[in-house]
Design an enzyme around this catalytic site. Sequence first.
Site, PDB file in Angstrom:
ATOM      1  N   GLY A  10       0.969  -1.035   0.011  1.00 50.31           N
ATOM      2  CA  GLY A  10       0.056   0.097  -0.033  1.00 50.31           C
ATOM      3  C   GLY A  10       0.939   1.301  -0.219  1.00 50.31           C
ATOM      4  O   GLY A  10       2.001   1.203  -0.104  1.00 50.31           O
ATOM      5  N   ALA A  58      -5.239  -2.701   5.623  1.00 52.80           N
ATOM      6  CA  ALA A  58      -6.854  -2.131   6.146  1.00 52.80           C
ATOM      7  C   ALA A  58      -7.573  -2.082   5.108  1.00 52.80           C
ATOM      8  O   ALA A  58      -7.122  -2.035   3.876  1.00 52.80           O
ATOM      9  CB  ALA A  58      -6.664  -0.844   6.880  1.00 52.80           C
ATOM     10  N   TYR A  59      -8.888  -2.163   5.215  1.00 58.26           N
ATOM     11  CA  TYR A  59      -9.686  -2.109   4.131  1.00 58.26           C
ATOM     12  C   TYR A  59     -10.168  -0.806   4.166  1.00 58.26           C
ATOM     13  O   TYR A  59     -11.031  -0.401   5.051  1.00 58.26           O
ATOM     14  CB  TYR A  59     -11.043  -2.947   4.263  1.00 58.26           C
ATOM     15  CG  TYR A  59     -12.075  -3.051   3.212  1.00 58.26           C
ATOM     16  CD1 TYR A  59     -11.741  -2.576   1.784  1.00 58.26           C
ATOM     17  CD2 TYR A  59     -13.329  -3.142   3.503  1.00 58.26           C
ATOM     18  CE1 TYR A  59     -12.810  -2.572   0.937  1.00 58.26           C
ATOM     19  CE2 TYR A  59     -14.450  -3.358   2.526  1.00 58.26           C
ATOM     20  CZ  TYR A  59     -14.090  -2.878   1.112  1.00 58.26           C
ATOM     21  OH  TYR A  59     -15.120  -2.732   0.359  1.00 58.26           O
ATOM     22  N   THR A  60      -9.600   0.106   3.296  1.00 58.71           N
ATOM     23  CA  THR A  60      -9.641   1.645   3.368  1.00 58.71           C
ATOM     24  C   THR A  60     -10.557   2.271   2.407  1.00 58.71           C
ATOM     25  O   THR A  60     -10.814   3.430   2.434  1.00 58.71           O
ATOM     26  CB  THR A  60      -8.344   2.166   3.061  1.00 58.71           C
ATOM     27  OG1 THR A  60      -8.025   1.963   1.967  1.00 58.71           O
ATOM     28  CG2 THR A  60      -7.298   1.790   4.245  1.00 58.71           C
ATOM     29  N   THR A  99      -7.208   6.060  12.019  1.00 54.51           N
ATOM     30  CA  THR A  99      -7.734   6.998  11.142  1.00 54.51           C
ATOM     31  C   THR A  99      -8.680   8.126  11.909  1.00 54.51           C
ATOM     32  O   THR A  99      -8.951   8.121  13.058  1.00 54.51           O
ATOM     33  CB  THR A  99      -8.660   6.377  10.179  1.00 54.51           C
ATOM     34  OG1 THR A  99      -9.371   7.322   9.331  1.00 54.51           O
ATOM     35  CG2 THR A  99      -9.805   5.627  10.790  1.00 54.51           C
ATOM     36  N   TYR A 123     -16.655   2.191   7.998  1.00 53.21           N
ATOM     37  CA  TYR A 123     -15.210   2.324   8.324  1.00 53.21           C
ATOM     38  C   TYR A 123     -14.666   2.567   9.488  1.00 53.21           C
ATOM     39  O   TYR A 123     -14.010   2.329   9.871  1.00 53.21           O
ATOM     40  CB  TYR A 123     -14.885   3.211   7.037  1.00 53.21           C
ATOM     41  CG  TYR A 123     -13.143   3.552   6.912  1.00 53.21           C
ATOM     42  CD1 TYR A 123     -12.312   2.557   6.750  1.00 53.21           C
ATOM     43  CD2 TYR A 123     -12.557   4.761   7.154  1.00 53.21           C
ATOM     44  CE1 TYR A 123     -10.898   2.692   6.975  1.00 53.21           C
ATOM     45  CE2 TYR A 123     -11.454   4.950   7.446  1.00 53.21           C
ATOM     46  CZ  TYR A 123     -10.305   4.068   7.166  1.00 53.21           C
ATOM     47  OH  TYR A 123      -9.087   4.156   7.242  1.00 53.21           O
ATOM     48  N   LYS A 127     -12.408   0.497  12.355  1.00 53.59           N
ATOM     49  CA  LYS A 127     -10.875   0.928  12.820  1.00 53.59           C
ATOM     50  C   LYS A 127     -10.982   1.125  14.105  1.00 53.59           C
ATOM     51  O   LYS A 127     -10.014   0.934  14.897  1.00 53.59           O
ATOM     52  CB  LYS A 127     -10.708   2.140  12.184  1.00 53.59           C
ATOM     53  CG  LYS A 127     -10.273   2.105  10.531  1.00 53.59           C
ATOM     54  CD  LYS A 127      -9.211   0.927  10.245  1.00 53.59           C
ATOM     55  CE  LYS A 127      -7.864   1.649  10.591  1.00 53.59           C
ATOM     56  NZ  LYS A 127      -6.839   0.911  10.400  1.00 53.59           N
ATOM     57  N   TRP A 148      -6.271  11.607   5.422  1.00 56.37           N
ATOM     58  CA  TRP A 148      -6.199  12.081   4.185  1.00 56.37           C
ATOM     59  C   TRP A 148      -4.861  11.719   3.622  1.00 56.37           C
ATOM     60  O   TRP A 148      -4.097  12.737   2.946  1.00 56.37           O
ATOM     61  CB  TRP A 148      -6.540  13.699   3.994  1.00 56.37           C
ATOM     62  CG  TRP A 148      -7.816  13.931   4.395  1.00 56.37           C
ATOM     63  CD1 TRP A 148      -8.822  13.262   5.062  1.00 56.37           C
ATOM     64  CD2 TRP A 148      -8.480  15.253   3.982  1.00 56.37           C
ATOM     65  NE1 TRP A 148     -10.033  13.960   5.429  1.00 56.37           N
ATOM     66  CE2 TRP A 148      -9.881  15.257   4.704  1.00 56.37           C
ATOM     67  CE3 TRP A 148      -8.108  16.318   3.645  1.00 56.37           C
ATOM     68  CZ2 TRP A 148     -10.775  16.234   4.468  1.00 56.37           C
ATOM     69  CZ3 TRP A 148      -8.896  17.662   3.637  1.00 56.37           C
ATOM     70  CH2 TRP A 148     -10.344  17.466   4.010  1.00 56.37           C
TER      71      TRP A 148
END
Length: 284
Positions: A10, A58-60, A99, A123, A127, A148
Amino acid sequence: MRIAITGANGQLGRALIATLADQHTLVPLGHDQLELTDPVTVEQIAATDADVVIHAAAYTNVDGCARDPGLAYRVNGLGTRYVALGCRRIDAALVYISTNEVFAGDARRPYFEDDPPRAINPYGQSKLAGEQAVRSLVARHFIVRVAWLFGGERNFVRTVLRLAANPPAHGLRMVADEIGSPTYTFDVAAGLARLITTDYYGTYHFVNDGICSRYEFAAEILRRVGLNIPLQPIRLCDFQRDSTPPPYTPLANLAGASLGITFRPWQDALADYLGRLPNEVLPT
């Protein structure tokens, strides 16, 4: 140190590898080496024999999380629990990348590290479940919230540049009432490189200095690349999407700054990132 990095492919994972490789022995773990939804993750983490595990995977996809909250929880919540249990097996310190979206976005100032989180979308909720797992299972942990992120091939900066290459006649439309902290992955990686050499465990906010709206962020991107494209401000409620982003989530870096870990203004970090992009990515 021996450092395992999940999410190695990533945008943050790649920045971590580039930053840490000279000083440490790295064990990069991409999706092919680690399936976070499977309990076998515990054994896979333990097999790294790492001193520190940086859990950046992570699943972002925030809209994807809204469409499938169960998957979001399995990856970001349970998956983090499995990583934490793996760290317990080998007594490794754990760095969990979290996040800004663990907050509701209803504050009137940037969020401090100890402000109570209250996620308003799947989301952020997933997290936050990961944060809770880390705190309950691993004594030696760093929870590092970012926001961001830009620095790789898929992020807001690249999206703006792609849209600017073939803008509609009316120009670009950008949300003006979503406020946050643009953050460069390589600056986060440099901060983490310093943090993991300490034993000041706890929660941190690693973001570039300054705050802006998505509209202001896009305007600065266009200005930096010399494009005079009309930019139309819109409201969050006018931008149809599956997720509900928190409207105001700038993060205040108090804990890191107390250790001397500070971050340059996001505008300077953006200029650095744009200067590293290949010419074919920049609109003409």
